[in-house]
Design a protein around this motif. Structure first.
Motif, mmCIF file in Angstrom:
data_model
loop_
_atom_site.group_PDB
_atom_site.id
_atom_site.type_symbol
_atom_site.label_atom_id
_atom_site.label_comp_id
_atom_site.label_asym_id
_atom_site.label_seq_id
_atom_site.Cartn_x
_atom_site.Cartn_y
_atom_site.Cartn_z
ATOM 1 N N VAL A 139 -53.761 14.062 -19.795
ATOM 2 C CA VAL A 139 -53.418 12.754 -20.351
ATOM 3 C C VAL A 139 -51.950 12.730 -20.750
ATOM 4 C CG1 VAL A 139 -55.761 12.300 -21.117
ATOM 5 C CG2 VAL A 139 -54.179 13.370 -22.694
ATOM 6 N N PHE A 140 -51.342 11.558 -20.595
ATOM 7 C CA PHE A 140 -49.902 11.376 -20.826
ATOM 8 C C PHE A 140 -49.730 10.164 -21.733
ATOM 9 C CE2 PHE A 140 -45.634 10.275 -18.642
ATOM 10 C CZ PHE A 140 -44.934 11.089 -19.517
ATOM 11 N N MET A 141 -49.079 10.360 -22.883
ATOM 12 C CA MET A 141 -49.033 9.287 -23.878
ATOM 13 C C MET A 141 -47.733 9.374 -24.679
ATOM 14 S SD MET A 141 -52.005 8.727 -26.730
ATOM 15 C CE MET A 141 -52.193 7.209 -27.641
ATOM 16 N N ASP A 142 -46.996 8.317 -24.733
ATOM 17 C CA ASP A 142 -47.209 6.919 -24.472
ATOM 18 C C ASP A 142 -46.397 6.537 -23.236
ATOM 19 O OD1 ASP A 142 -47.525 4.113 -24.795
ATOM 20 O OD2 ASP A 142 -45.945 4.001 -26.284
ATOM 21 N N VAL A 143 -46.877 5.571 -22.448
ATOM 22 C CA VAL A 143 -46.156 5.176 -21.243
ATOM 23 C C VAL A 143 -45.750 3.704 -21.273
ATOM 24 C CG1 VAL A 143 -47.229 6.954 -19.815
ATOM 25 C CG2 VAL A 143 -48.276 4.688 -19.945
ATOM 26 N N GLY A 144 -45.550 3.164 -22.475
ATOM 27 C CA GLY A 144 -45.026 1.806 -22.501
ATOM 28 C C GLY A 144 -45.449 0.914 -23.640
ATOM 29 N N ALA A 145 -46.375 1.352 -24.468
ATOM 30 C CA ALA A 145 -46.806 0.490 -25.567
ATOM 31 C C ALA A 145 -45.755 0.411 -26.672
ATOM 32 C CB ALA A 145 -48.134 0.984 -26.150
ATOM 33 N N ASN A 146 -44.978 1.476 -26.843
ATOM 34 C CA ASN A 146 -43.975 1.545 -27.922
ATOM 35 C C ASN A 146 -42.665 2.097 -27.379
ATOM 36 O OD1 ASN A 146 -46.062 1.206 -30.306
ATOM 37 N ND2 ASN A 146 -46.858 2.846 -29.011
ATOM 38 N N SER A 147 -41.690 1.226 -27.175
ATOM 39 C CA SER A 147 -40.404 1.699 -26.661
ATOM 40 C C SER A 147 -39.667 2.552 -27.686
ATOM 41 C CB SER A 147 -39.535 0.508 -26.248
ATOM 42 O OG SER A 147 -40.115 -0.176 -25.165
ATOM 43 N N ASP A 148 -39.803 2.185 -28.948
ATOM 44 C CA ASP A 148 -39.178 2.946 -30.038
ATOM 45 C C ASP A 148 -40.285 3.582 -30.873
ATOM 46 O OD1 ASP A 148 -36.404 2.220 -29.523
ATOM 47 O OD2 ASP A 148 -36.984 0.204 -30.175
ATOM 48 N N SER A 149 -40.239 4.893 -30.987
ATOM 49 C CA SER A 149 -41.268 5.607 -31.730
ATOM 50 C C SER A 149 -40.643 6.547 -32.752
ATOM 51 C CB SER A 149 -42.156 6.425 -30.777
ATOM 52 O OG SER A 149 -42.828 5.590 -29.869
ATOM 53 N N LYS A 150 -41.407 6.838 -33.791
ATOM 54 C CA LYS A 150 -41.015 7.808 -34.799
ATOM 55 C C LYS A 150 -41.738 9.129 -34.528
ATOM 56 C CE LYS A 150 -40.518 4.192 -38.335
ATOM 57 N NZ LYS A 150 -41.007 3.692 -39.639
ATOM 58 N N PRO A 151 -41.250 10.220 -35.086
ATOM 59 C CA PRO A 151 -41.932 11.507 -34.896
ATOM 60 C C PRO A 151 -43.395 11.456 -35.309
ATOM 61 C CG PRO A 151 -39.760 11.856 -35.865
ATOM 62 C CD PRO A 151 -39.981 10.377 -35.840
ATOM 63 N N GLU A 152 -43.696 10.709 -36.376
ATOM 64 C CA GLU A 152 -45.085 10.599 -36.845
ATOM 65 C C GLU A 152 -45.975 9.919 -35.810
ATOM 66 O OE1 GLU A 152 -42.368 11.203 -40.165
ATOM 67 O OE2 GLU A 152 -42.406 9.677 -38.568
ATOM 68 N N ASN A 153 -45.384 8.969 -35.052
ATOM 69 C CA ASN A 153 -46.151 8.306 -33.994
ATOM 70 C C ASN A 153 -46.503 9.292 -32.885
ATOM 71 O OD1 ASN A 153 -43.840 5.600 -34.404
ATOM 72 N ND2 ASN A 153 -45.876 5.750 -35.309
ATOM 73 N N LEU A 154 -45.546 10.114 -32.501
ATOM 74 C CA LEU A 154 -45.785 11.091 -31.439
ATOM 75 C C LEU A 154 -46.785 12.154 -31.879
ATOM 76 C CD1 LEU A 154 -43.295 9.620 -30.246
ATOM 77 C CD2 LEU A 154 -42.576 11.815 -29.308
ATOM 78 N N LYS A 194 -37.646 16.672 -34.359
ATOM 79 C CA LYS A 194 -38.511 16.389 -35.514
ATOM 80 C C LYS A 194 -39.977 16.346 -35.096
ATOM 81 C CE LYS A 194 -34.903 13.904 -38.044
ATOM 82 N NZ LYS A 194 -34.406 12.579 -38.505
ATOM 83 N N THR A 195 -40.225 15.797 -33.896
ATOM 84 C CA THR A 195 -41.602 15.760 -33.398
ATOM 85 C C THR A 195 -42.116 17.166 -33.150
ATOM 86 O OG1 THR A 195 -41.254 13.615 -32.347
ATOM 87 C CG2 THR A 195 -43.112 14.922 -31.565
ATOM 88 N N TYR A 196 -41.261 18.015 -32.605
ATOM 89 C CA TYR A 196 -41.633 19.409 -32.349
ATOM 90 C C TYR A 196 -42.097 20.075 -33.652
ATOM 91 C CZ TYR A 196 -41.340 24.139 -30.375
ATOM 92 O OH TYR A 196 -41.639 25.401 -29.921
ATOM 93 N N GLU A 197 -41.361 19.860 -34.724
ATOM 94 C CA GLU A 197 -41.709 20.461 -36.016
ATOM 95 C C GLU A 197 -43.077 19.980 -36.500
ATOM 96 O OE1 GLU A 197 -38.563 19.533 -38.687
ATOM 97 O OE2 GLU A 197 -37.069 20.764 -37.643
ATOM 98 N N LEU A 198 -43.335 18.676 -36.341
ATOM 99 C CA LEU A 198 -44.614 18.126 -36.795
ATOM 100 C C LEU A 198 -45.781 18.653 -35.954
ATOM 101 C CD1 LEU A 198 -43.702 14.368 -37.468
ATOM 102 C CD2 LEU A 198 -44.035 16.188 -39.142
ATOM 103 N N LEU A 199 -45.593 18.706 -34.648
ATOM 104 C CA LEU A 199 -46.650 19.192 -33.768
ATOM 105 C C LEU A 199 -46.936 20.672 -34.020
ATOM 106 C CD1 LEU A 199 -45.581 17.441 -30.438
ATOM 107 C CD2 LEU A 199 -47.641 16.942 -31.742
ATOM 108 N N GLU A 200 -45.888 21.424 -34.230
ATOM 109 C CA GLU A 200 -46.049 22.867 -34.475
ATOM 110 C C GLU A 200 -46.768 23.130 -35.795
ATOM 111 O OE1 GLU A 200 -43.214 26.701 -33.713
ATOM 112 O OE2 GLU A 200 -42.402 25.142 -35.028
ATOM 113 N N ALA A 201 -46.530 22.274 -36.786
ATOM 114 C CA ALA A 201 -47.137 22.452 -38.110
ATOM 115 C C ALA A 201 -48.574 21.953 -38.177
ATOM 116 C CB ALA A 201 -46.297 21.743 -39.163
#
Length: 340
Positions: A139-154, A194-201
């Protein structure tokens, strides 16, 4: 189970939509379809022999066009086929919504009518893609629902994708990766770092680090997360490259003389297998994941085969109970993001 169908959405509606529904209705005796759209156009395609217990028509002359402004269209065209289908899901008359229409309008209908899961900030658009060389998917997400995203969204995309991979695709411990321009943790934009840090934690996720675009179809990850702008560009690049390569191979064979044409005949089955693997229509649609019910979008140019496979996917989503599980989890633990 009941599926509400926007019969007027897409480039080839209602012909391709209705023909695909007929294919699915023949195979799945446990699925009922409610077709929202122009009955005068739909009935001749269904013919005289269709099962009225399994396929019902809700007539409306109004539809949302591909160039309509999404939110304005949802609010002003209250009797549009997409709006009525979304309302049926909201009111419990159907279990899922299917459309090949305006993506932005479908997202707006999902958010404004069906509603997002409490605790999910932004639903994402999530297609199911093939793994090259293996009978597998990711699965691949997101592909167009949110052009601008925050690390928390990812981070939430990683959690949502893991739920889908686990409960729908049957992955016992889904591997989650972040799409980036390098494998090192220090690579990428501020959003990536920042997303990397959240995913790793996030202890509930099996995070394996960054993955580059060239490794996207390798099968190294079961869930790949990115922002909607990047994901949309990558997805269209994959589709365009696959189409271009198949066209190039066909052109080379046909223009290469007798030997090339004989060789083409010998590898015809192999080329057909490659085409099937890269054909988006065989892998279902993109799920607007994070809403309170399944909302699935197939390509605007979808034919009846793509519609059939998307219905097959929706049936699997409903049977897996992944959405109710997500609703229960996030609304019971609104401040937690752990998988069950």
């Amino acid at each position: 189970m009941k599926i509400a169908v926007d019969a007027m959405g897409g480039d080839h509606a209602p012909q391709a939509i209705v023909e695909g529904i007929l294919l699915a209705a023949k195979e799945y005796s446990d699925v009922e379809f409610i077709l929202y759209g122009d009955g005068e156009q739909i009935k001749p395609i269904l013919g005289e022999s269709y099962n009225t217990d399994k396929i019902k028509i809700v007539h409306t002359n109004e539809k949302i066009n591909s160039d309509d402004e999404p939110v304005r269209a949802i609010r002003s065209k209250r009797d549009a086929s997409m709006v009525l289908a979304a309302r049926a899901v909201k009111e419990g008359e159907a279990d899922a919504l299917f459309s090949a229409g305006n993506t932005g309008a479908l997202l707006a209908a999902g958010l404004l009518i069906i509603g997002r899961i409490k605790g999910i900030d932004r639903p994402g658009l999530m297609p199911i893609l093939p793994v090259i060389g293996k009978d597998d998917q990711f699965v691949f997400m997101d592909v167009g629902a949110n052009s601008d995203s925050k690390p928390e969204n990812l981070l939430q995309f990683g959690i949502l994708g893991s739920y889908y991979a686990q409960f729908v695709l049957g992955k016992e411990k889904p591997k989650v990766a972040l799409l980036n321009n390098g494998a090192e943790a220090s690579k990428g934009s501020d959003l990536s770092k920042k997303t990397y840090e959240l995913l790793e934690a996030e202890e509930s996720l099996h995070f394996i680090g960054n993955i580059e675009a060239r490794e996207l179809l390798s099968g190294d990850a079961d869930v790949i997360v990115t922002d909607g702008f990047t994901g949309n560009a990558v997805l269209k690049t994959i589709e365009g490259t696959a189409f271009g390569l198949m066209k190039l191979m066909k052109s080379s064979i046909m223009s290469g003389g007798v030997k090339s044409k004989l060789g083409g005949l010998l590898i015809k089955d192999a080329l057909g297998s490659v085409k099937d693997t890269m054909d988006y229509s065989k892998h279902g649609g993109a799920v607007l994941f994070g809403l309170r019910a399944p909302v699935v979008k197939t390509h605007g140019s979808a034919d009846k085969v793509a519609v059939y496979y998307t219905i097959k996917q929706i049936r699997k989503i409903i049977s897996s109970h992944v959405i109710p599980d997500l609703v229960t989890h996030f609304e019971t633990h609104p401040k937690e993001s752990n998988l069950k």
